[in-house]
Structure formats: C-alpha cells, structure tokens
Design an enzyme around this catalytic site. Structure first.
Site, PDB file in Angstrom:
ATOM      1  N   GLY A   8       0.832  -1.194   0.000  1.00 21.29           N
ATOM      2  CA  GLY A   8       0.000   0.000   0.000  1.00 21.29           C
ATOM      3  C   GLY A   8       0.866   1.242   0.000  1.00 21.29           C
ATOM      4  N   GLU A   9       0.354   2.314   0.604  1.00 17.76           N
ATOM      5  CA  GLU A   9       1.079   3.583   0.734  1.00 17.76           C
ATOM      6  C   GLU A   9       1.267   4.306  -0.606  1.00 17.76           C
ATOM      7  OE1 GLU A   9       4.794   2.795   2.736  1.00 17.76           O
ATOM      8  OE2 GLU A   9       3.831   1.605   4.301  1.00 17.76           O
ATOM      9  N   GLY A  10       0.793   3.712  -1.704  1.00 15.43           N
ATOM     10  CA  GLY A  10       1.041   4.260  -3.030  1.00 15.43           C
ATOM     11  C   GLY A  10       2.280   3.694  -3.692  1.00 15.43           C
TER      12      GLY A  10
END
Length: 345
Positions: A311-313
């Site tokens: 996640g987190e981009g």
C-alpha cells in the site's frame, strides 16, 4: 455530496496523437503499452506534446473499528506509528518518492491519535477512527461527505502547486476488510474470493476474517444504496481518497492507481462518475487476494506485477517511470520525415 464536473477527454485530437505515434522511427505498435499510455496522456492533456509535472503521492491515514475483531495481523497502533514515521523519511514509500521525484503528503483522515504540532502530518481528522461496522455504521453520511470534501481540497492544493500527475496511498490497520466488503457488494464477486491475508494473516486468520466480515454483511440492515454502503462499511481514508480521485479527474490530472484498496476506491469513484476511469492508469496488480479479480472485473490492465502488498502508493510510484517513458517516447523520438529514415512498415 459534493458535485464534480468530470468530462471525458475530447476525442477529436485522437487522430493527431495516433498519427504522431505511428510516425515515430519504429515499426507501428512496436512500443506496445508505451504507445497506449502516450495516447491516453495526450488525450487527457489535449496535446501531442504531453508533459508530466511535479508528481505527488498523497497518503490518507485512518483507524478502523473492525480491527478490534482481530481481522488484521498488525496491531492497531501501527497506524499512528507509521503515519508519524512517513514525514520523517525511511518508510517504504519514502525511498520511492525520493527516487522518482514525488512530493509526499501525509494526511490524518481519522487516526485514533493526537499528532504533535510540527509532525509533518496534515490534519484533516474527521473522527478518531470508524465505528466497528460489525455492530454499527462505520461513519455517518455527514462524515462521509466531509471526507470527500477534504480529499478534494488536498488535491486542489497539489494542483495549485503545479502537479498534474498524482497517486494515492493509504495507512490504516484493518483496511483490507472494508475493501473486501466493498468489492463483494459492488462487483457481485462472492466475499470469500475477496478476503485475503492483508498484512500477513495465516490461513486460520483469513478464515476468521472472512467469518467476521460475513457476519457484518449479514447484520447490515441498510438500503444497499451506494451512499449507504460506502458510509456503513468504508474507511475514512478510503472515502477521502475517493474525493481526491474525483477532484483530480475534474482537474484533468493523471491518476496513478495503487493496489487493492485504492483500486476499490476508484471503482467506487467510477460508480459516481464513470469518466474518472479515463484519467486513471493502473500501476500494478498486487499480491492481495481479490486484486486480480477486481482488475479483471473492471477490464483494466495494470502496468506491473511485482508481488507488492504494502500500500502507501508504492506500486503506483513504481509504475511512474513507465508513464514517464511513454511521454518521453512521444516527445523525444524523431519522426521518419524529421530523421530522413525510410518508413519501414
């Protein structure tokens, strides 16, 4: 809910963009997906000479009441700890932002923690985490609308800073649970095919997670409308990302879509405004159960498959150089006429 003015890119320039791509010094179609991306970016920007400016990655962070049911391998406090960690650098997302020139913004959408002044975390807290949707709606519809507004405002600030390509990430222990429920409701795919390991559950943990989420769906007594399902089962950070995506599309920005959670968010965004997908480039197929099926349901092709599930981009940022290559291709390659090369196809 906030109204957005999202329109499909004007298709009248398509022929000019395709002509330019087809007359670069290469066999027609030989640069494959790069040619597809160049066409999409050219349509978004309405030019045969597109440009990428000041990429931003926005992480929305929030806690989830459903985490109290043991649906995540990670403890709840990791949400605030990681949210506080990102502005300091050294996180998974940080080295990628540094590598590819992204500005990182970390937004507190609803973390159950009071961040100190000067922490670098942007305060847009709507409430301290969602309610446990096993027993009650995760948020009110007023809170949902507030999240949409906040997400949109953050993107407008990035746009005013000169950004025209943006990615979104999330931090919130337990957020694969609302994502799995959204996926099942909005695609019709059975819940058991949408539920995965999240941050590291074993088989027994995944089974427990499924049992909890199935019970939550059985307990739901709402009207199954889009707004009710979003507010009843959603995460504050997820809804804020939807607002950000819709605002980005209205501003004709390129949206780089990250993994399982952000793909669910743009699916929901597209249920409000289908045209948002014209601005979306799907960065990668993540390793979370359900992501492959979700991408196939949406009939979209991700650029990468690296087994990521952070996640987190991070997956979206990893895909950025491919988009950059596509833009460089259309801008920097010579045409057959300009290079005085015989067209060889």
């Amino acid at each position: 809910m906030k109204i957005f003015n999202i329109t499909k890119p004007d298709d009248t320039i398509r022929e000019k963009i395709v002509h330019k791509i087809n007359n670069l010094t290469k066999p027609k179609g030989s640069l494959g997906t790069l040619e597809d991306i160049a066409l999409q970016v050219g349509l978004i920007q309405q030019t045969t000479n597109p440009i990428l400016r000041k990429p931003h990655n926005i992480i929305f962070a929030a806690d989830h009441g459903i985490a109290d049911e043991g649906v995540s391998f990670s403890p709840k406090e990791v949400t605030w700890q990681q949210t506080l960690h990102f502005p300091k650098g050294g996180g998974g997302v940080n080295f990628l932002c540094h590598q590819h020139g992204f500005t990182l913004k970390v937004v507190d959408a609803g973390v159950d923690y009071d961040f100190p002044a000067g922490s670098g975390v942007i305060d847009r807290k709507v409430r301290k985490g969602t309610a446990n949707f096993l027993y009650a709606p995760a948020m009110t519809k007023a809170e949902m609308r507030q999240c949409i507004e906040h997400g949109a405002a953050i993107v407008r600030e990035s746009h005013e800073d000169g950004c025209n390509i943006i990615s979104f990430g999330e931090m919130g222990i337990g957020n694969t649970s609302p994502s799995s429920i959204w996926m099942s409701y909005f695609t019709g795919i059975p819940l058991e095919k949408c539920v995965g390991a999240g941050s590291g559950l074993d088989n027994a943990g995944v089974q427990h997670k499924y049992t909890v989420l199935k019970k939550a769906m059985d307990n739901y007594k709402g009207d199954c409308s889009l707004l009710d399902l979003i507010s009843h089962f959603g995460g504050l950070e997820m809804v804020m990302a939807i607002g950000g995506m819709l605002q980005a599309a209205e501003l004709k920005m390129i949206i780089l879509v990250d993994g399982f959670i952000m793909t669910n968010c743009i699916l929901v965004a597209s249920m409000f405004y289908p045209q948002v997908l014209d601005y979306a480039i799907f960065g990668h197929q993540g390793d979370e159960t359900g992501h492959k099926q979700l991408l196939e349901y949406m009939k979209v092709k991700p650029l990468l498959n690296l087994g990521l599930r952070l996640g987190e981009g991070t997956g979206a940022i990893c895909a950025y150089p491919i988009v950059d290559s596509a833009v460089r291709m259309i801008n920097e390659m010579d045409s057959f006429r300009g290079a005085e090369v015989t067209k060889y196809f």
